[in-house]
Design a protein around this motif. Structure first.
Motif: not given
Length: 242
Positions: A66-72, A85-88, A116-121, A128-133
């Motif tokens: 699925h090259h060129g395809e994916g979720i932003v 969590y709900l959004l992802l 990955p950072a915002h905007g990547q596919r 998605i790995y996150v750092t929580v406050n």
């Protein structure tokens, strides 16, 4: 003998000419066959097949992966973990807490960073790995700096750990030597665990000593001075009878 020799020479010359003619004809036939239209057509056909195979493999891999395809990847920074969590989950992605931090200006349990950072596919199901406050600042152990370090070394260690230092308190002692640490009005010791947002004040020697700390040396009394009696009496030998 002369005629026989002449005939022999002519024979060898004619034989050499025939050999040369046969070699030249063989070379011409070889190159004519090598560059014949039939052979060139086969070579071109083989090259076309190789090119088609390469193109087919490339497009096949793109379709399979699925090259060129994916979720932003959406922007999650500043969002609560539950909302992220709900959004992802709606986008077919997963979320995992990889680390925690502390930022006073942001609410607890919110996202501080993501990979990955915002905007990547990414593909569906990607994590998605996150750092929580964290609701409170992390606590760290005070290193072995009291009575064992200069002020420069102590400041470098504490600031590298994330502690905030206030103006040093100068005390009696060796210059630039750390004699203690004050935190919120009390002295703390090496090995004690403190939150990194607690300000620390180093007790640093000013290079001078108070008079009370000085040692008074008493000189021995001069017993030969005037007005003082020497308790030592010389004993003379008793007289002998003559």
């Amino acid at each position: 003998m002369g005629q026989k020799a002449l005939h022999s020479q002519k024979f060898f010359v004619l034989l050499l000419i025939k050999i040369i003619e046969s070699i030249s004809m063989s070379a011409k036939e070889f190159f004519s066959k090598l560059f014949s239209r039939y052979l060139l057509c086969h070579l071109l056909a083989m090259a076309a097949v190789v090119v088609l195979l390469c193109v087919g493999v490339k497009f096949g891999l793109d379709i399979y992966t699925h090259h060129g395809e994916g979720i932003v990847v959406p922007e999650l920074k500043g969002m609560t973990f539950e909302k992220a969590y709900l959004l992802l989950e709606e986008d077919g992605l997963s979320i995992v807490v990889s680390d925690s931090g502390h930022n006073k200006k942001m609410p607890a349990d919110c996202i501080l960073a993501q990979t990955p950072a915002h905007g990547q596919r990414v593909k569906e199901g990607h994590v998605i790995y996150v750092t929580v406050n964290s609701p409170s600042s992390p606590t760290l152990v005070i290193p072995d700096i009291v009575d064992n370090s200069s002020v420069r070394e102590a400041e470098a260690k504490l600031t590298a750990m994330g502690f905030r230092l206030t103006t040093a308190q100068m005390v009696t002692g060796e210059k630039d030597w750390v004699y203690g640490i004050i935190c919120r009005g009390r002295r703390v010791s090496n090995g004690e665990r403190l939150p990194t947002d607690y300000p620390l004040t180093l007790m640093v020697g000013k290079g001078t000593f108070d008079e009370l700390d000085e040692v008074d040396y008493v000189e021995p009394a001069d017993q030969s001075a005037e007005g003082e009696k020497d308790d030592f009496e010389e004993v003379t030998e008793p007289p002998t009878d003559l």
